[in-house]
Design a protein around this motif. Sequence first.
Motif, PDB file in Angstrom:
ATOM      1  N   VAL A   1      39.213  59.592  40.000  1.00  0.00           N
ATOM      2  CA  VAL A   1      39.225  58.130  40.098  1.00  0.00           C
ATOM      3  C   VAL A   1      38.573  57.522  38.858  1.00  0.00           C
ATOM      4  CG1 VAL A   1      38.401  56.133  41.420  1.00  0.00           C
ATOM      5  CG2 VAL A   1      39.157  58.200  42.621  1.00  0.00           C
ATOM      6  N   GLU A   2      39.297  56.601  38.215  1.00  0.00           N
ATOM      7  CA  GLU A   2      38.779  55.909  37.030  1.00  0.00           C
ATOM      8  C   GLU A   2      38.364  54.476  37.331  1.00  0.00           C
ATOM      9  OE1 GLU A   2      41.749  56.202  33.988  1.00  0.00           O
ATOM     10  OE2 GLU A   2      41.792  58.401  34.071  1.00  0.00           O
ATOM     11  N   GLU A   3      39.030  53.857  38.322  1.00  0.00           N
ATOM     12  CA  GLU A   3      38.673  52.489  38.715  1.00  0.00           C
ATOM     13  C   GLU A   3      38.641  52.391  40.227  1.00  0.00           C
ATOM     14  OE1 GLU A   3      40.013  47.781  38.461  1.00  0.00           O
ATOM     15  OE2 GLU A   3      41.247  49.289  37.473  1.00  0.00           O
ATOM     16  N   LEU A   4      37.562  51.823  40.728  1.00  0.00           N
ATOM     17  CA  LEU A   4      37.402  51.575  42.153  1.00  0.00           C
ATOM     18  C   LEU A   4      37.580  50.072  42.370  1.00  0.00           C
ATOM     19  CD1 LEU A   4      36.565  53.394  44.580  1.00  0.00           C
ATOM     20  CD2 LEU A   4      34.274  52.489  44.304  1.00  0.00           C
ATOM     21  N   ILE A   5      38.544  49.690  43.193  1.00  0.00           N
ATOM     22  CA  ILE A   5      38.808  48.281  43.477  1.00  0.00           C
ATOM     23  C   ILE A   5      38.253  47.969  44.860  1.00  0.00           C
ATOM     24  CG2 ILE A   5      40.579  46.511  43.750  1.00  0.00           C
ATOM     25  CD1 ILE A   5      42.397  48.434  42.038  1.00  0.00           C
ATOM     26  N   LEU A   6      37.260  47.094  44.899  1.00  0.00           N
ATOM     27  CA  LEU A   6      36.625  46.743  46.166  1.00  0.00           C
ATOM     28  C   LEU A   6      37.328  45.535  46.768  1.00  0.00           C
ATOM     29  CD1 LEU A   6      32.979  47.257  44.963  1.00  0.00           C
ATOM     30  CD2 LEU A   6      34.255  48.715  46.541  1.00  0.00           C
ATOM     31  N   ALA A   7      38.032  45.762  47.871  1.00  0.00           N
ATOM     32  CA  ALA A   7      38.775  44.704  48.542  1.00  0.00           C
ATOM     33  C   ALA A   7      38.246  44.503  49.954  1.00  0.00           C
ATOM     34  CB  ALA A   7      40.265  45.032  48.557  1.00  0.00           C
ATOM     35  N   THR A   8      36.923  44.609  50.094  1.00  0.00           N
ATOM     36  CA  THR A   8      36.312  44.307  51.392  1.00  0.00           C
ATOM     37  C   THR A   8      36.332  42.802  51.586  1.00  0.00           C
ATOM     38  OG1 THR A   8      34.122  44.271  50.377  1.00  0.00           O
ATOM     39  CG2 THR A   8      34.814  46.346  51.383  1.00  0.00           C
ATOM     40  N   ASN A   9      36.218  42.386  52.833  1.00  0.00           N
ATOM     41  CA  ASN A   9      36.243  40.960  53.132  1.00  0.00           C
ATOM     42  C   ASN A   9      35.022  40.249  52.550  1.00  0.00           C
ATOM     43  OD1 ASN A   9      38.707  40.748  54.705  1.00  0.00           O
ATOM     44  ND2 ASN A   9      37.664  42.023  56.205  1.00  0.00           N
ATOM     45  N   THR A  10      35.151  38.946  52.384  1.00  0.00           N
ATOM     46  CA  THR A  10      34.083  38.171  51.740  1.00  0.00           C
ATOM     47  C   THR A  10      33.065  37.651  52.748  1.00  0.00           C
ATOM     48  OG1 THR A  10      35.514  36.219  51.789  1.00  0.00           O
ATOM     49  CG2 THR A  10      35.479  37.509  49.745  1.00  0.00           C
ATOM     50  N   THR A  11      32.799  38.437  53.780  1.00  0.00           N
ATOM     51  CA  THR A  11      31.729  38.123  54.728  1.00  0.00           C
ATOM     52  C   THR A  11      30.427  38.697  54.166  1.00  0.00           C
ATOM     53  OG1 THR A  11      32.134  40.184  55.906  1.00  0.00           O
ATOM     54  CG2 THR A  11      33.320  38.232  56.702  1.00  0.00           C
ATOM     55  N   VAL A  12      29.321  38.365  54.781  1.00  0.00           N
ATOM     56  CA  VAL A  12      28.028  38.899  54.333  1.00  0.00           C
ATOM     57  C   VAL A  12      28.053  40.429  54.402  1.00  0.00           C
ATOM     58  CG1 VAL A  12      25.557  39.014  54.861  1.00  0.00           C
ATOM     59  CG2 VAL A  12      26.754  36.832  54.986  1.00  0.00           C
TER      60      VAL A  12
ATOM     61  N   MET B   1      27.345  53.392  44.434  1.00  0.00           N
ATOM     62  CA  MET B   1      27.789  54.780  44.549  1.00  0.00           C
ATOM     63  C   MET B   1      28.717  55.137  43.377  1.00  0.00           C
ATOM     64  SD  MET B   1      30.009  56.448  47.700  1.00  0.00           S
ATOM     65  CE  MET B   1      28.915  55.785  48.934  1.00  0.00           C
ATOM     66  N   ALA B   2      29.643  54.229  43.081  1.00  0.00           N
ATOM     67  CA  ALA B   2      30.601  54.456  41.985  1.00  0.00           C
ATOM     68  C   ALA B   2      29.881  54.512  40.639  1.00  0.00           C
ATOM     69  CB  ALA B   2      31.657  53.365  41.980  1.00  0.00           C
ATOM     70  N   LYS B   3      28.870  53.673  40.480  1.00  0.00           N
ATOM     71  CA  LYS B   3      28.106  53.610  39.234  1.00  0.00           C
ATOM     72  C   LYS B   3      27.454  54.957  38.930  1.00  0.00           C
ATOM     73  CE  LYS B   3      24.672  50.586  37.092  1.00  0.00           C
ATOM     74  NZ  LYS B   3      23.729  49.483  37.342  1.00  0.00           N
ATOM     75  N   GLN B   4      26.988  55.641  39.968  1.00  0.00           N
ATOM     76  CA  GLN B   4      26.364  56.953  39.783  1.00  0.00           C
ATOM     77  C   GLN B   4      27.352  57.984  39.242  1.00  0.00           C
ATOM     78  OE1 GLN B   4      24.661  57.949  43.567  1.00  0.00           O
ATOM     79  NE2 GLN B   4      23.114  56.333  43.475  1.00  0.00           N
ATOM     80  N   HIS B   5      28.642  57.730  39.479  1.00  0.00           N
ATOM     81  CA  HIS B   5      29.674  58.654  38.991  1.00  0.00           C
ATOM     82  C   HIS B   5      30.338  58.130  37.723  1.00  0.00           C
ATOM     83  CE1 HIS B   5      29.582  61.360  42.456  1.00  0.00           C
ATOM     84  NE2 HIS B   5      29.396  60.286  43.195  1.00  0.00           N
ATOM     85  N   GLY B   6      29.829  57.032  37.164  1.00  0.00           N
ATOM     86  CA  GLY B   6      30.377  56.464  35.942  1.00  0.00           C
ATOM     87  C   GLY B   6      31.777  55.894  36.114  1.00  0.00           C
ATOM     88  N   ILE B   7      32.094  55.417  37.316  1.00  0.00           N
ATOM     89  CA  ILE B   7      33.425  54.887  37.601  1.00  0.00           C
ATOM     90  C   ILE B   7      33.410  53.365  37.489  1.00  0.00           C
ATOM     91  CG2 ILE B   7      35.208  54.637  39.391  1.00  0.00           C
ATOM     92  CD1 ILE B   7      34.268  57.404  40.440  1.00  0.00           C
ATOM     93  N   LYS B   8      34.380  52.828  36.756  1.00  0.00           N
ATOM     94  CA  LYS B   8      34.533  51.382  36.614  1.00  0.00           C
ATOM     95  C   LYS B   8      34.828  50.781  37.991  1.00  0.00           C
ATOM     96  CE  LYS B   8      38.234  48.919  34.944  1.00  0.00           C
ATOM     97  NZ  LYS B   8      39.292  48.592  33.985  1.00  0.00           N
ATOM     98  N   THR B   9      34.145  49.684  38.298  1.00  0.00           N
ATOM     99  CA  THR B   9      34.313  49.061  39.602  1.00  0.00           C
ATOM    100  C   THR B   9      34.703  47.605  39.430  1.00  0.00           C
ATOM    101  OG1 THR B   9      32.566  50.491  40.459  1.00  0.00           O
ATOM    102  CG2 THR B   9      33.188  48.625  41.814  1.00  0.00           C
ATOM    103  N   SER B  10      35.736  47.187  40.165  1.00  0.00           N
ATOM    104  CA  SER B  10      36.144  45.785  40.147  1.00  0.00           C
ATOM    105  C   SER B  10      36.175  45.267  41.577  1.00  0.00           C
ATOM    106  CB  SER B  10      37.511  45.616  39.469  1.00  0.00           C
ATOM    107  OG  SER B  10      38.494  46.377  40.142  1.00  0.00           O
ATOM    108  N   ARG B  11      36.157  43.948  41.692  1.00  0.00           N
ATOM    109  CA  ARG B  11      36.114  43.288  43.008  1.00  0.00           C
ATOM    110  C   ARG B  11      37.186  42.218  43.025  1.00  0.00           C
ATOM    111  NH1 ARG B  11      35.448  42.551  47.928  1.00  0.00           N
ATOM    112  NH2 ARG B  11      33.751  41.429  48.896  1.00  0.00           N
ATOM    113  N   ILE B  12      37.984  42.157  44.102  1.00  0.00           N
ATOM    114  CA  ILE B  12      38.947  41.065  44.160  1.00  0.00           C
ATOM    115  C   ILE B  12      38.152  39.762  44.125  1.00  0.00           C
ATOM    116  CG2 ILE B  12      40.758  42.370  45.317  1.00  0.00           C
ATOM    117  CD1 ILE B  12      40.006  40.970  47.914  1.00  0.00           C
TER     118      ILE B  12
END
Length: 199
Positions: free
Chosen positions: A136-147, A159-170
């Motif tokens: 995995v090179e990019e993790l796309i976080l598409a969780t709901n925008t609730t708290v 968690m992704a940061k520890q593996h050096g994986i680029k993370t984006s958020r919708i």
Amino acid sequence: MRNSGRLTQLIQALRCLPGVGPKSAQRMSLHLLQHNREGARLLAEALLGAVEHIGLCRLCRTLTEHEICRSCSDGTRDDSLLCIVESPAEVFALEQSTGFKGRFFVLNGRLSPLDGIGPEELRLDLLEQRLAQGVVEELILATNTTVEGEATAHFIAEMAKQHGIKTSRIAYGVPYGGELEYVDGTTLAHAFNGRRQLT
């Protein structure tokens, strides 16, 4: 109207559905029994078959009749993109609206310590194993925008940061507190395509 034991049982059973209160459950029950007994029989058989034969995909945790779902079996999908969603409904919504061709991981919930839902309940250990494989090179976080959805996204981003994986958020288009499965397709497509990288 005084309901029989079995009718009361049917009404109570239908109330397990989201948004179905006592009046709606009674109306559905009476309709099925008075006007569509064959439909009721087909519904009962379909429900029983689904409960007995549908489980979670071993890889992505979406609903499937097989050990590995159709999406995970598709060799044309991009293994380097992994999209995290809260429920199978969001897999359907994103695939229909965005044409996303990467992989999914379904949490089947969100972190909620007050409700006793932690990383173990969401099987984040399986996600950790997947990230550790180095595909995995990019993790796309598409969780709901609730708290809870935001807290879950933050936890997974760390968690992704520890593996050096680029993370984006919708990002834009999805209202705060909104549920992805209820957002219209155009809005969801804009939110998905306008995702932003998390630091």
